[in-house]
Design an enzyme around this catalytic site. Sequence first.
Site, PDB file in Angstrom:
ATOM      1  N   GLU A  65       0.830 -24.086   5.065  1.00 25.39           N
ATOM      2  CA  GLU A  65       0.392 -22.758   4.662  1.00 25.39           C
ATOM      3  C   GLU A  65       0.252 -22.684   3.142  1.00 25.39           C
ATOM      4  O   GLU A  65      -0.731 -22.136   2.620  1.00 25.39           O
ATOM      5  CB  GLU A  65       1.379 -21.697   5.147  1.00 25.39           C
ATOM      6  CG  GLU A  65       0.943 -20.280   4.782  1.00 25.39           C
ATOM      7  CD  GLU A  65       2.043 -19.250   4.950  1.00 25.39           C
ATOM      8  OE1 GLU A  65       1.738 -18.113   5.338  1.00 25.39           O
ATOM      9  OE2 GLU A  65       3.219 -19.579   4.675  1.00 25.39           O
ATOM     10  N   TRP A  87      -0.405 -16.980  11.116  1.00 25.54           N
ATOM     11  CA  TRP A  87      -1.262 -15.814  10.870  1.00 25.54           C
ATOM     12  C   TRP A  87      -2.050 -15.356  12.088  1.00 25.54           C
ATOM     13  O   TRP A  87      -2.867 -14.442  11.995  1.00 25.54           O
ATOM     14  CB  TRP A  87      -2.241 -16.133   9.725  1.00 25.54           C
ATOM     15  CG  TRP A  87      -1.594 -16.117   8.382  1.00 25.54           C
ATOM     16  CD1 TRP A  87      -1.084 -17.185   7.693  1.00 25.54           C
ATOM     17  CD2 TRP A  87      -1.365 -14.973   7.559  1.00 25.54           C
ATOM     18  NE1 TRP A  87      -0.564 -16.775   6.490  1.00 25.54           N
ATOM     19  CE2 TRP A  87      -0.719 -15.427   6.386  1.00 25.54           C
ATOM     20  CE3 TRP A  87      -1.645 -13.616   7.695  1.00 25.54           C
ATOM     21  CZ2 TRP A  87      -0.358 -14.561   5.362  1.00 25.54           C
ATOM     22  CZ3 TRP A  87      -1.288 -12.753   6.671  1.00 25.54           C
ATOM     23  CH2 TRP A  87      -0.648 -13.235   5.522  1.00 25.54           C
ATOM     24  N   TYR A 129      -3.312 -13.660  -0.084  1.00 24.23           N
ATOM     25  CA  TYR A 129      -2.663 -14.504  -1.090  1.00 24.23           C
ATOM     26  C   TYR A 129      -3.569 -15.468  -1.866  1.00 24.23           C
ATOM     27  O   TYR A 129      -3.755 -15.333  -3.073  1.00 24.23           O
ATOM     28  CB  TYR A 129      -1.542 -15.296  -0.423  1.00 24.23           C
ATOM     29  CG  TYR A 129      -0.461 -14.443   0.155  1.00 24.23           C
ATOM     30  CD1 TYR A 129       0.536 -13.895  -0.656  1.00 24.23           C
ATOM     31  CD2 TYR A 129      -0.432 -14.163   1.524  1.00 24.23           C
ATOM     32  CE1 TYR A 129       1.534 -13.094  -0.111  1.00 24.23           C
ATOM     33  CE2 TYR A 129       0.562 -13.363   2.067  1.00 24.23           C
ATOM     34  CZ  TYR A 129       1.540 -12.829   1.242  1.00 24.23           C
ATOM     35  OH  TYR A 129       2.524 -12.031   1.772  1.00 24.23           O
ATOM     36  N   CYS A 190       3.468  -9.723   0.776  1.00 19.84           N
ATOM     37  CA  CYS A 190       4.915  -9.465   0.790  1.00 19.84           C
ATOM     38  C   CYS A 190       5.571 -10.213  -0.358  1.00 19.84           C
ATOM     39  O   CYS A 190       6.266  -9.623  -1.177  1.00 19.84           O
ATOM     40  CB  CYS A 190       5.516  -9.883   2.134  1.00 19.84           C
ATOM     41  SG  CYS A 190       4.900  -8.929   3.531  1.00 19.84           S
ATOM     42  N   ARG A 210       8.290  -7.729  -2.076  1.00 28.45           N
ATOM     43  CA  ARG A 210       8.391  -6.280  -1.872  1.00 28.45           C
ATOM     44  C   ARG A 210       8.965  -5.938  -0.506  1.00 28.45           C
ATOM     45  O   ARG A 210       9.623  -4.910  -0.316  1.00 28.45           O
ATOM     46  CB  ARG A 210       7.015  -5.612  -2.008  1.00 28.45           C
ATOM     47  CG  ARG A 210       6.060  -6.023  -0.899  1.00 28.45           C
ATOM     48  CD  ARG A 210       4.841  -5.152  -0.764  1.00 28.45           C
ATOM     49  NE  ARG A 210       4.013  -5.630   0.332  1.00 28.45           N
ATOM     50  CZ  ARG A 210       4.106  -5.192   1.592  1.00 28.45           C
ATOM     51  NH1 ARG A 210       4.982  -4.259   1.914  1.00 28.45           N
ATOM     52  NH2 ARG A 210       3.323  -5.693   2.526  1.00 28.45           N
ATOM     53  N   ASP A 213      11.193  -9.810   5.997  1.00 24.67           N
ATOM     54  CA  ASP A 213      11.784  -9.990   7.316  1.00 24.67           C
ATOM     55  C   ASP A 213      12.772 -11.154   7.187  1.00 24.67           C
ATOM     56  O   ASP A 213      12.376 -12.315   7.141  1.00 24.67           O
ATOM     57  CB  ASP A 213      10.664 -10.300   8.313  1.00 24.67           C
ATOM     58  CG  ASP A 213      11.165 -10.731   9.684  1.00 24.67           C
ATOM     59  OD1 ASP A 213      12.383 -10.843   9.877  1.00 24.67           O
ATOM     60  OD2 ASP A 213      10.320 -10.974  10.565  1.00 24.67           O
TER      61      ASP A 213
END
Length: 308
Positions: A65, A87, A129, A190, A210, A213
């Site tokens: 990734e 994803w 991203y 995130c 921010r 999980d």
Amino acid sequence: MSDQHYEQQYLDLMRRIWREGDERRDRTGVGTRSVFGAMLRFDLAGGAMPLITTKRVYWKTATREMLWFLTGDTNIRPLVLQGVKIWNEWPHARYVKETGEEIALDDFVQRIADDEAFAARWGDLGPVYGKQWVDWPTFRYRKDGLYEKGEGINQVAEVVESLKANPGSRRHIIEGWNVAELDSMALPPCHKTYQFHVADGRLNGLLYQRSCDVALGLPFNLWSAALLQRMLADQAGLEPGEFVWMGGDTHLYLNHEHLVEEQLEREPQGHPRLELLRRPASIFDYRIEDFAVHDYTPHGPIKAPVAV
């Protein structure tokens, strides 16, 4: 130097959230327990990595990734063709919502793999991203009062150069939170802000996240951010230093109770190390074969659903 295993701070955070976190409704409808403003610190000297051992973390998946991010691609097809499933849920949910076709996730992903045109239409995540990292859009103001698109900014390349040319700078930053494009993204970033700091020939790194999980996302985030730091250090001729992780809304999903309880009963074991087997010409030229992990003997995986 503390004798406590590096992973204990992760387990302590998980335990605190589950026992003391504020229970709340969230965007997914699943519900979470949440704390705000968490911090973890890891020393990456000697190849050490914050790789969680109380459950197996598929570090090659996270590495693939990261390498995909660095290409600037935003379509899941290259990941799907490598067997990376991170994803898949977001484009699938969009497809079902927009077409009304109740296609199973596995069947949708197979269509992404088999049909390049279908993937081009339904596999894109928007400017997530990698797009922001290596091709942040710019616009120039013209004399006639209009704007025209300028050349995109490769933040990652600029950080590599600034680490080499001006290591004392306080501007070694990679930012993903492009306010103008958030609504076009499948998921706003995130892990949004990375900053780097050079001291005594060592590269320190900080990630501000921010939203996190802790059960499913954070083990991947820790590995990926430390990996990026190691790659940057390698390219800049620096030794790896400290990695600092900071979380805003740091949460556990209520439907992850079985994972939390099982993982908190396990003891961390071993001290895995990452070896970079090759230094390519640029940070954009690493391949999955360039990374080797030694001494990783984790507990077994614990499965839990992803909230979309």
